[in-house]
Design an enzyme around this catalytic site. Structure first.
Site, short mmCIF file in Angstrom:
data_model
loop_
_atom_site.label_atom_id
_atom_site.label_comp_id
_atom_site.label_asym_id
_atom_site.label_seq_id
_atom_site.Cartn_x
_atom_site.Cartn_y
_atom_site.Cartn_z
N GLU A 131 0.84 -1.19 0.00
CA GLU A 131 0.00 0.00 0.00
C GLU A 131 0.88 1.25 0.00
OE1 GLU A 131 -2.76 -0.16 3.22
OE2 GLU A 131 -3.65 -2.06 2.57
N PRO A 132 0.32 2.41 -0.29
CA PRO A 132 1.13 3.64 -0.30
C PRO A 132 1.90 3.86 1.00
CG PRO A 132 -1.00 4.07 -1.31
CD PRO A 132 -1.06 2.67 -0.77
N GLY A 135 4.61 -0.90 2.75
CA GLY A 135 5.35 -1.76 1.85
C GLY A 135 6.02 -2.85 2.65
N THR A 164 1.54 -6.11 -9.54
CA THR A 164 1.76 -6.66 -10.87
C THR A 164 0.44 -7.16 -11.42
OG1 THR A 164 4.03 -7.32 -10.33
CG2 THR A 164 2.99 -8.43 -12.19
N ARG A 292 35.97 -8.32 -28.74
CA ARG A 292 36.37 -6.92 -28.78
C ARG A 292 37.89 -6.81 -28.60
NH1 ARG A 292 35.43 -1.64 -30.37
NH2 ARG A 292 35.99 -0.16 -28.71
N GLY A 364 31.86 -0.98 -22.03
CA GLY A 364 32.23 0.42 -22.18
C GLY A 364 31.07 1.26 -22.69
N GLU A 388 9.10 -7.75 -3.20
CA GLU A 388 8.94 -8.92 -2.34
C GLU A 388 9.95 -8.92 -1.19
OE1 GLU A 388 7.70 -12.66 -3.83
OE2 GLU A 388 7.55 -11.88 -5.86
#
Length: 408
Positions: A131-132, A135, A164, A292, A364, A388
């Protein structure tokens, strides 16, 4: 009881390779597009449903694997593909775990199939706890559930956040306060069926990472659900509340609450997600370092790069072993006497953040652009130390468990 092993059997290897193939052929090619769109990737979820990955049967098979390795293996491979899309595919699982952890057999059989739908009409589900103002501190939860005995209905009011699939779900599992005086011990979980009046989606969040996963507020305005939608049933709830009140009078022995039961069951799975993202970034960095060239030789020949890759691989393997141990313990009924579930989630999530950052460094300037996937992986990895249970909360759980102090 299954013996703990670090070797997958032939059947598990076949499942792993099958999921890996789907992640490589379907998820990865779509990852950048859905990250940019910041929308639920319904076509990818439907493809997962068609092949059987997004289904109750698939998750049941992995969940009940006696070795405990089915779920972490599946999570690692899917999140190796892409964290945002994978979370859209597996996000329903948290709501399903909420029902499995707290529901009756009838509730499990009734509601979990409705969370998934079928290949022709896929559905998703949402677990609504945060909730606001609540948490990590679940005791601060304000959403209330009041029983209307005359109608045998529960009336829910409040606002949930960080959910979610919140608002777009077919089935919502909502944790609410039924006895405020008991703090987190006075919580219960409820099914909110599809089409229930009073439930609506609030703000949809635009996120730093996992952008293909829908995250939103859920508003509950006099939401009425039948008494049968209380997970576990009222008789069981009344018994649990009575025990909690008695324990409170006696000095406050710990009683597990509905939200914490769900999170404890899912933490090793979150650790496996983090391992998948870390492994993906490591593999990109390793391939890049081999090809690279600077100063006339591949950059992996430079000790500074080679040692980073060595540390990355070591941390990933260590994280996987912690996840597998906790998963095996959970399935085989071994208690987390040292908070092994939290250990696995803590170490794996911190590893994902570190490894993805190292991957950017190895690439990089290229790693900092969206032309290469490690930039997205690094943004995605940030969530593992937050949702979570933050890393700070995991450390608190571990420390209190070791000290023998009750976890509220």
């Amino acid at each position: 009881m299954a013996e703990f092993t670090m070797e997958l059997n032939d059947e598990q290897k076949e499942v792993r390779d099958w999921i890996h193939g789907f992640a490589a052929d379907v998820i990865r090619p779509a990852a950048a597009e859905w990250d940019e769109r910041e929308e639920t990737p319904w076509p990818v979820i439907q493809e997962a449903a068609k092949v059987g990955i997004y289904s109750l049967d698939f998750y049941a098979q992995q969940y009940f694997d006696p070795t405990g390795l089915g779920i972490p293996m599946a999570m690692e491979e899917l999140f190796w593909g892409d964290a945002g899309i994978a979370l859209s595919i597996v996000g329903t699982g948290l709501a399903a775990v909420g029902v499995l952890a707290n529901g009756t057999e009838q509730q499990i059989g009734t509601w979990i199939p409705q969370m998934y739908g079928d290949a022709n009409d896929v559905k998703v589900a949402a677990f609504c706890s945060s909730e606001p103002d609540a948490g990590s501190d679940v005791a601060s939860m304000r959403t209330r559930a009041v029983y209307d005995e005359a109608k045998d209905e529960w009336v829910l009011n409040g606002t949930k956040t960080w959910a979610t699939n919140g608002g777009i779900a077919n089935v919502h599992v909502v944790v609410a306060v039924v006895d405020a005086e008991l703090g987190s011990k006075g919580h219960a979980s409820f099914i909110v069926p599809p089409g229930t009046e009073g439930l609506s989606q609030g703000q949809k969040f635009k996120k730093h990472g996992i952008r293909a996963s829908h995250t939103a507020e859920v508003i509950l305005d006099n939401v009425r659900v039948p008494g049968s939608c209380l997970l576990g049933g009222k008789e069981k709830l009344d018994e649990r509340l009575a025990r909690a009140r008695e324990k409170a009078r006696q000095g406050g022995e710990r009683v597990k609450n509905a939200a914490m039961a769900t999170f404890e069951a899912s933490r090793p799975a979150v650790g496996a997600m983090a391992v998948g993202t870390a492994r993906a970034a490591y593999e990109v960095a390793l391939d890049y370092a081999k090809t690279r060239e600077q100063f006339g030789r591949p950059i992996i020949d430079n000790q500074g790069v080679a040692f980073q890759l060595a540390d990355m691989r070591t941390s990933i393997d260590a994280a996987r072993l912690l996840v597998w141990r906790a998963s095996w313990m959970a399935v085989n009924g071994r208690p987390f006497t040292a908070a092994e579930g939290s250990m696995s989630k803590l170490f794996a999530s911190e590893t994902a953040k570190k490894v993805t950052a190292q991957a950017i460094q190895i690439l990089g300037g290229n790693g900092y652009t969206r032309e290469y996937p490690v930039e997205r992986m690094h943004r995605d990895a940030a969530i593992y130390t937050i949702f979570e249970g933050t890393s700070e909360i995991q450390r608190l759980v571990i420390a209190r468990t070791l000290a023998g102090v009750p976890i509220r």
